[in-house]
Design a protein around this motif. Structure first.
Motif, PDB file in Angstrom:
ATOM      1  N   ARG A 152       0.840  -1.199   0.000  1.00 14.63           N
ATOM      2  CA  ARG A 152       0.000   0.000   0.000  1.00 14.63           C
ATOM      3  C   ARG A 152       0.876   1.250   0.000  1.00 14.63           C
ATOM      4  O   ARG A 152       0.530   2.258  -0.620  1.00 14.63           O
ATOM      5  N   PHE A 153       2.008   1.179   0.702  1.00 11.65           N
ATOM      6  CA  PHE A 153       2.944   2.297   0.661  1.00 11.65           C
ATOM      7  C   PHE A 153       3.515   2.448  -0.746  1.00 11.65           C
ATOM      8  O   PHE A 153       3.685   3.569  -1.249  1.00 11.65           O
ATOM      9  N   THR A 154       3.802   1.334  -1.399  1.00 15.48           N
ATOM     10  CA  THR A 154       4.281   1.369  -2.784  1.00 15.48           C
ATOM     11  C   THR A 154       3.238   1.989  -3.700  1.00 15.48           C
ATOM     12  O   THR A 154       3.550   2.825  -4.558  1.00 15.48           O
ATOM     13  N   ASP A 155       1.985   1.596  -3.531  1.00 11.76           N
ATOM     14  CA  ASP A 155       0.902   2.178  -4.334  1.00 11.76           C
ATOM     15  C   ASP A 155       0.782   3.680  -4.089  1.00 11.76           C
ATOM     16  O   ASP A 155       0.527   4.456  -5.025  1.00 11.76           O
ATOM     17  N   LEU A 156       0.960   4.082  -2.827  1.00  9.54           N
ATOM     18  CA  LEU A 156       0.889   5.508  -2.501  1.00  9.54           C
ATOM     19  C   LEU A 156       1.994   6.280  -3.211  1.00  9.54           C
ATOM     20  O   LEU A 156       1.758   7.367  -3.758  1.00  9.54           O
ATOM     21  N   ILE A 203      16.405  10.778  -6.834  1.00  6.36           N
ATOM     22  CA  ILE A 203      15.991   9.932  -7.964  1.00  6.36           C
ATOM     23  C   ILE A 203      15.741   8.501  -7.496  1.00  6.36           C
ATOM     24  O   ILE A 203      14.778   7.854  -7.914  1.00  6.36           O
ATOM     25  N   ALA A 204      16.601   7.996  -6.611  1.00  3.39           N
ATOM     26  CA  ALA A 204      16.404   6.648  -6.075  1.00  3.39           C
ATOM     27  C   ALA A 204      15.076   6.559  -5.319  1.00  3.39           C
ATOM     28  O   ALA A 204      14.342   5.567  -5.429  1.00  3.39           O
ATOM     29  N   PHE A 205      14.741   7.607  -4.575  1.00 11.50           N
ATOM     30  CA  PHE A 205      13.529   7.600  -3.757  1.00 11.50           C
ATOM     31  C   PHE A 205      12.261   7.558  -4.601  1.00 11.50           C
ATOM     32  O   PHE A 205      11.243   7.001  -4.156  1.00 11.50           O
ATOM     33  N   VAL A 206      12.296   8.121  -5.789  1.00 11.53           N
ATOM     34  CA  VAL A 206      11.093   8.129  -6.630  1.00 11.53           C
ATOM     35  C   VAL A 206      11.091   7.001  -7.661  1.00 11.53           C
ATOM     36  O   VAL A 206      10.075   6.797  -8.339  1.00 11.53           O
ATOM     37  N   ASN A 207      12.193   6.253  -7.766  1.00 13.92           N
ATOM     38  CA  ASN A 207      12.295   5.253  -8.835  1.00 13.92           C
ATOM     39  C   ASN A 207      12.206   3.804  -8.359  1.00 13.92           C
ATOM     40  O   ASN A 207      12.234   2.891  -9.188  1.00 13.92           O
ATOM     41  N   TRP A 208      12.099   3.559  -7.056  1.00 16.21           N
ATOM     42  CA  TRP A 208      12.147   2.184  -6.568  1.00 16.21           C
ATOM     43  C   TRP A 208      10.806   1.460  -6.698  1.00 16.21           C
ATOM     44  O   TRP A 208      10.737   0.233  -6.611  1.00 16.21           O
ATOM     45  N   VAL A 209       9.720   2.205  -6.908  1.00 18.08           N
ATOM     46  CA  VAL A 209       8.394   1.594  -6.817  1.00 18.08           C
ATOM     47  C   VAL A 209       8.119   0.594  -7.943  1.00 18.08           C
ATOM     48  O   VAL A 209       7.461  -0.430  -7.731  1.00 18.08           O
ATOM     49  N   GLN A 210       8.606   0.880  -9.151  1.00 14.24           N
ATOM     50  CA  GLN A 210       8.323  -0.028 -10.270  1.00 14.24           C
ATOM     51  C   GLN A 210       8.972  -1.398 -10.054  1.00 14.24           C
ATOM     52  O   GLN A 210       8.332  -2.437 -10.242  1.00 14.24           O
TER      53      GLN A 210
END
Length: 292
Positions: A126-130, A158-165
């Motif tokens: 859910r945190f990933t979806d957020l 950049i790492a903080f916004v790119n890990w979700v995929q």
């Protein structure tokens, strides 16, 4: 049937990769840019921040490419070739560090969520979806602006916004693997979670991690260039392909080489990593091996 050892498997994968013309071209570009970045202090004809008295016309405009300044000069009379060479170091460092960090975070979150599931898995996903709900570029701009951007701050943003995929992909694969017969057999024999994760789950995720790690560098390079172009990335006088374009954008029509050369460098490096990543995906996929 004997199983190839990791060095042999890696060598076989490299041979099959080089048999693909586009992949070989992409790999050659990556190696070329990496060498240019590593050897920039020796390859660059000048200091990247040196402003030359003869680097501008009498009217104060940048010089076009010539025998002294091979790619011309920028609006401050600095050698453009030198700044592009040093900018390659910035792009590669941020690309490798930021993407490596994002890969580590995404893999950890995806594996834990997919393996344990339950409350832990639900909270993590859910945190990933957020995180996925926020536009990555807008979030990166906000974070970079708040944290006073520098090379390492930009890499971490950049790492903080790119890990979700990668987290979502790893979660899906781990969830499937956790239900496989060999994992259930290990559990029935009394194997602990650590043994199952490191001996059976992670080895099956290696090809996915390698492919995403390669493809992700091109995304990271493009995002870094975008942030630098918008003024919230690597700050002058440090050279970055994005901030070279940002600094010289007012001369786009009068001196198009100031935008064309760094823009071409960004495009070629992103293309190179995409070509290598696409080929690695096929080479490391067992269903594709018989087609090489």
């Amino acid at each position: 049937m004997p199983v190839a050892t990791p060095p042999v498997a890696a060598r076989n994968a490299l041979v099959r990769l080089l048999h693909r013309p586009l992949a070989a071209f992409g790999l050659a570009l990556v190696v070329l840019v990496a060498l240019a970045a590593a050897l920039a202090p020796w390859l660059a004809p000048f200091d990247p921040n040196e402003q030359f008295f003869d680097g501008l016309t009498l009217e104060g405009a940048p010089l076009a490419p010539n025998a002294t300044y091979w790619l011309g000069t920028d609006l401050l009379g600095r050698d453009l070739l030198t700044r592009i060479l040093y900018g390659a170091r910035t792009s590669l460092v941020i690309g490798v560090v930021a993407n490596g960090t994002a890969l580590a975070i995404g893999t950890l979150v995806g594996v834990l969520a997919g393996f344990y599931r339950g409350v832990l898995g639900s909270v993590l996903m859910r945190f990933t979806d957020l995180m996925m709900a926020f536009p990555a570029l807008l979030l990166a701009i906000c974070l970079a602006a708040i944290l006073h951007p520098s090379l390492w701050i930009v890499a971490m943003v950049i790492a903080f916004v790119n890990w979700v995929q990668i987290a979502r992909v790893i979660y899906t694969e781990t969830s499937t693997l956790a239900e496989r017969e060999f994992v259930q057999a290990e559990r029935s024999l009394g194997a602990g979670d650590a043994r199952i994760l490191f001996r059976h789950i992670l080895p099956h995720l290696t090809s996915t991690i390698i492919v995403w790690g390669t493809l992700g560098i091109s995304t990271t390079v493009l995002l870094e260039a975008t942030l630098s172009f918008l003024g919230v990335g690597v700050q002058p006088p440090d050279a970055s392909w994005g901030n070279i374009i940002f600094e010289n954008q007012t001369y786009f029509q009068a001196a198009p080489w100031l935008v064309f050369f760094p823009g071409a460098a960004i495009l070629l490096l992103a293309l190179a990593f995409n070509l290598v990543g696409d080929a690695l995906r096929d080479v490391l996929d067992p269903t594709e091996r018989g087609r090489d």
